[in-house]
Design a protein around this motif. Structure first.
Motif, PDB file in Angstrom:
ATOM      1  N   LYS A 109      -5.924   6.823  13.100  1.00  0.00           N
ATOM      2  CA  LYS A 109      -4.658   6.478  13.755  1.00  0.00           C
ATOM      3  C   LYS A 109      -3.556   6.234  12.730  1.00  0.00           C
ATOM      4  O   LYS A 109      -2.415   6.679  12.908  1.00  0.00           O
ATOM      5  CB  LYS A 109      -4.845   5.235  14.631  1.00  0.00           C
ATOM      6  CG  LYS A 109      -5.345   5.574  16.028  1.00  0.00           C
ATOM      7  CD  LYS A 109      -5.988   4.383  16.703  1.00  0.00           C
ATOM      8  CE  LYS A 109      -4.987   3.454  17.349  1.00  0.00           C
ATOM      9  NZ  LYS A 109      -5.671   2.321  18.041  1.00  0.00           N
ATOM     10  N   LEU A 110      -3.923   5.538  11.647  1.00  0.00           N
ATOM     11  CA  LEU A 110      -2.944   5.257  10.590  1.00  0.00           C
ATOM     12  C   LEU A 110      -2.459   6.549   9.948  1.00  0.00           C
ATOM     13  O   LEU A 110      -1.256   6.798   9.825  1.00  0.00           O
ATOM     14  CB  LEU A 110      -3.579   4.339   9.532  1.00  0.00           C
ATOM     15  CG  LEU A 110      -2.768   4.097   8.261  1.00  0.00           C
ATOM     16  CD1 LEU A 110      -1.476   3.349   8.567  1.00  0.00           C
ATOM     17  CD2 LEU A 110      -3.576   3.299   7.235  1.00  0.00           C
ATOM     18  N   ILE A 125      -8.631  -0.304   3.708  1.00  0.00           N
ATOM     19  CA  ILE A 125      -8.673   0.952   4.469  1.00  0.00           C
ATOM     20  C   ILE A 125     -10.086   1.530   4.541  1.00  0.00           C
ATOM     21  O   ILE A 125     -10.546   1.921   5.606  1.00  0.00           O
ATOM     22  CB  ILE A 125      -7.674   1.984   3.879  1.00  0.00           C
ATOM     23  CG1 ILE A 125      -6.238   1.551   4.208  1.00  0.00           C
ATOM     24  CG2 ILE A 125      -7.932   3.399   4.399  1.00  0.00           C
ATOM     25  CD1 ILE A 125      -5.152   2.333   3.513  1.00  0.00           C
ATOM     26  N   ILE A 126     -10.798   1.551   3.406  1.00  0.00           N
ATOM     27  CA  ILE A 126     -12.136   2.148   3.474  1.00  0.00           C
ATOM     28  C   ILE A 126     -13.116   1.286   4.268  1.00  0.00           C
ATOM     29  O   ILE A 126     -14.164   1.772   4.661  1.00  0.00           O
ATOM     30  CB  ILE A 126     -12.725   2.507   2.078  1.00  0.00           C
ATOM     31  CG1 ILE A 126     -12.915   1.268   1.215  1.00  0.00           C
ATOM     32  CG2 ILE A 126     -11.887   3.567   1.372  1.00  0.00           C
ATOM     33  CD1 ILE A 126     -13.756   1.519  -0.024  1.00  0.00           C
ATOM     34  N   ASN A 127     -12.750   0.030   4.518  1.00  0.00           N
ATOM     35  CA  ASN A 127     -13.604  -0.810   5.353  1.00  0.00           C
ATOM     36  C   ASN A 127     -13.146  -0.880   6.814  1.00  0.00           C
ATOM     37  O   ASN A 127     -13.768  -1.547   7.633  1.00  0.00           O
ATOM     38  CB  ASN A 127     -13.697  -2.222   4.760  1.00  0.00           C
ATOM     39  CG  ASN A 127     -14.516  -2.214   3.484  1.00  0.00           C
ATOM     40  OD1 ASN A 127     -15.578  -1.616   3.423  1.00  0.00           O
ATOM     41  ND2 ASN A 127     -14.003  -2.848   2.440  1.00  0.00           N
ATOM     42  N   MET A 128     -12.051  -0.192   7.119  1.00  0.00           N
ATOM     43  CA  MET A 128     -11.563  -0.163   8.498  1.00  0.00           C
ATOM     44  C   MET A 128     -12.444   0.770   9.340  1.00  0.00           C
ATOM     45  O   MET A 128     -13.035   1.702   8.790  1.00  0.00           O
ATOM     46  CB  MET A 128     -10.127   0.396   8.526  1.00  0.00           C
ATOM     47  CG  MET A 128      -9.017  -0.626   8.453  1.00  0.00           C
ATOM     48  SD  MET A 128      -7.437   0.152   7.972  1.00  0.00           S
ATOM     49  CE  MET A 128      -7.016   1.093   9.438  1.00  0.00           C
ATOM     50  N   PRO A 129     -12.521   0.559  10.667  1.00  0.00           N
ATOM     51  CA  PRO A 129     -13.255   1.531  11.489  1.00  0.00           C
ATOM     52  C   PRO A 129     -12.593   2.916  11.369  1.00  0.00           C
ATOM     53  O   PRO A 129     -11.363   3.000  11.262  1.00  0.00           O
ATOM     54  CB  PRO A 129     -13.078   0.998  12.915  1.00  0.00           C
ATOM     55  CG  PRO A 129     -12.682  -0.424  12.767  1.00  0.00           C
ATOM     56  CD  PRO A 129     -11.963  -0.535  11.465  1.00  0.00           C
ATOM     57  N   GLU A 130     -13.409   3.962  11.393  1.00  0.00           N
ATOM     58  CA  GLU A 130     -12.899   5.316  11.171  1.00  0.00           C
ATOM     59  C   GLU A 130     -11.776   5.677  12.149  1.00  0.00           C
ATOM     60  O   GLU A 130     -10.803   6.340  11.782  1.00  0.00           O
ATOM     61  CB  GLU A 130     -14.053   6.316  11.285  1.00  0.00           C
ATOM     62  CG  GLU A 130     -13.695   7.668  10.699  1.00  0.00           C
ATOM     63  CD  GLU A 130     -14.918   8.519  10.378  1.00  0.00           C
ATOM     64  OE1 GLU A 130     -15.991   7.930  10.108  1.00  0.00           O
ATOM     65  OE2 GLU A 130     -14.793   9.749  10.407  1.00  0.00           O
ATOM     66  N   LYS A 131     -11.895   5.206  13.378  1.00  0.00           N
ATOM     67  CA  LYS A 131     -10.897   5.521  14.406  1.00  0.00           C
ATOM     68  C   LYS A 131      -9.515   4.998  13.990  1.00  0.00           C
ATOM     69  O   LYS A 131      -8.511   5.696  14.096  1.00  0.00           O
ATOM     70  CB  LYS A 131     -11.318   4.865  15.729  1.00  0.00           C
ATOM     71  CG  LYS A 131     -10.768   5.531  16.963  1.00  0.00           C
ATOM     72  CD  LYS A 131     -11.176   4.759  18.207  1.00  0.00           C
ATOM     73  CE  LYS A 131     -10.281   3.561  18.438  1.00  0.00           C
ATOM     74  NZ  LYS A 131     -10.715   2.671  19.535  1.00  0.00           N
ATOM     75  N   ILE A 147      -5.734   8.950   2.617  1.00  0.00           N
ATOM     76  CA  ILE A 147      -6.281   7.903   3.476  1.00  0.00           C
ATOM     77  C   ILE A 147      -7.517   8.398   4.221  1.00  0.00           C
ATOM     78  O   ILE A 147      -8.575   7.784   4.176  1.00  0.00           O
ATOM     79  CB  ILE A 147      -5.199   7.394   4.468  1.00  0.00           C
ATOM     80  CG1 ILE A 147      -4.123   6.618   3.693  1.00  0.00           C
ATOM     81  CG2 ILE A 147      -5.803   6.525   5.563  1.00  0.00           C
ATOM     82  CD1 ILE A 147      -2.908   6.227   4.508  1.00  0.00           C
ATOM     83  N   THR A 148      -7.380   9.544   4.894  1.00  0.00           N
ATOM     84  CA  THR A 148      -8.541  10.054   5.660  1.00  0.00           C
ATOM     85  C   THR A 148      -9.682  10.451   4.744  1.00  0.00           C
ATOM     86  O   THR A 148     -10.842  10.173   5.035  1.00  0.00           O
ATOM     87  CB  THR A 148      -8.173  11.286   6.529  1.00  0.00           C
ATOM     88  OG1 THR A 148      -6.911  11.781   6.118  1.00  0.00           O
ATOM     89  CG2 THR A 148      -8.121  10.929   7.987  1.00  0.00           C
ATOM     90  N   GLU A 149      -9.337  11.104   3.634  1.00  0.00           N
ATOM     91  CA  GLU A 149     -10.380  11.555   2.723  1.00  0.00           C
ATOM     92  C   GLU A 149     -11.191  10.370   2.193  1.00  0.00           C
ATOM     93  O   GLU A 149     -12.421  10.422   2.124  1.00  0.00           O
ATOM     94  CB  GLU A 149      -9.745  12.319   1.554  1.00  0.00           C
ATOM     95  CG  GLU A 149     -10.697  13.323   0.957  1.00  0.00           C
ATOM     96  CD  GLU A 149     -10.156  13.931  -0.335  1.00  0.00           C
ATOM     97  OE1 GLU A 149      -8.993  13.642  -0.698  1.00  0.00           O
ATOM     98  OE2 GLU A 149     -10.911  14.669  -0.978  1.00  0.00           O
TER      99      GLU A 149
END
Lengths: 199, 199
Positions: free
Chosen positions: B43-44, B33-39, A48-50
């Motif tokens: 958190k996820l 997910i890749i379009n979500m804000p990084e923050k 997810i983070t990557e």
């Protein structure tokens, strides 16, 4: 969800923010996750983070990618003279899955939609025209969806392409294979009739 | 999914391992997910890892928890003289949501099921009996599901509890509220008749 403790409640909340995942599904996923082997949980979290950190847009075709240019644009075996214009990376994926198209793509990341305030400048068209000027493109296939917005976008691009003197085609509209004429809508029936080909 | 690049393919694969999430849903989630804000992505991901690392079983009631004893067992306002026996933490959550029960729980994490090779020793019963010996319990409510396994487990526990001289009750079986007699199965109808109460 206080009865599960703060950490579990937090996980359920975060999961339920994802699209199509309600509180019940989030709870089910959360229980599954805490029962997964620790190694797999680590893999999921780091995937997810990557993805968030590494995935950018390809500077050539606008597809999502962790390399620039993307895997398709950098594949030397592909035909660089044909470009298929699609709305989203998912649409590109649909055509990639059938393995019938060997050209390159251009991902618009949207369609012209005056109702939503999206004009030609809000979608990635300038990049496409730059490509057409610099690359030796012989055909542009317009594969936006056959919706009002998709059609308008295709028409707009086709008109702009007149200046480039490049063959412009539109994917065929008609009865889907396996479909039943009885249940097909009128517009599709009309399109199928108008688009008939000699056999 | 090579066309999305390795990082995205990896994310889709990891997501599709979760229950109820097929390849299409995984793809949809990945794009979200890749379009979500990084923050929020952070958190996820950290909610996932944190849950896996911190969540253990409560040493008293066997509920999942990030503290030991869990939030319910450590709540001094609850009635420690009544224990409700449930199959899973989710069943406990169902009773917690209605806010009608103020006692403590005992989570079995399973039911006796000879067909699946699960006997009384495979579920957490010993812990329950230890609790009953040490705590001053006046009532044990058996709230396992009204299935064959749930009933067998309730019967087994009830028999064992005879030695402790503690009031043992079973949650009522009958027509669910809002149900329609016409569509209720025969066993439930029988149970509803046998369990009738004077009004």
């Amino acid at each position: 969800m206080k009865y599960y403790g703060e950490v579990m409640s937090n996980l359920i909340t975060e999961l339920s923010r994802l699209p199509g995942i309600g509180l019940k599904s989030a709870q089910r996923l959360a229980f599954y996750i805490i029962n997964m082997p620790e190694k797999n949980v680590g893999k999921l979290a780091s995937a997810i983070t990557e993805a968030k950190i590494k995935i950018k847009k390809c500077s050539v075709c606008n597809n999502i990618s962790d390399s620039d240019p993307c895997v398709i644009c950098s594949n030397t075996k592909r035909d660089i003279h044909t470009i298929m214009v699609v709305e989203t990376p998912q649409d590109m994926a649909s055509y990639e899955r059938i393995k019938e198209f060997n050209g390159l793509y251009h991902v618009l990341n949207g369609v012209i939609s005056p109702m939503a305030g999206i004009g030609p400048n809000e979608i990635d068209l300038q990049n496409l025209f730059t490509r057409l000027s610099s690359q030796n493109v012989s055909e542009v296939i317009l594969a936006t969806n056959p919706t009002v917005e998709g059609e308008a976008t295709a028409m707009y691009i086709a008109r702009m392409l007149k200046n480039f003197n490049i063959k412009t085609t539109r994917i065929a509209k008609g009865i889907p294979v396996g479909g039943d004429l009885e249940y097909v809508d009128e517009i599709t029936l009309t399109q199928a009739l108008n688009g008939r080909i000699e056999i």
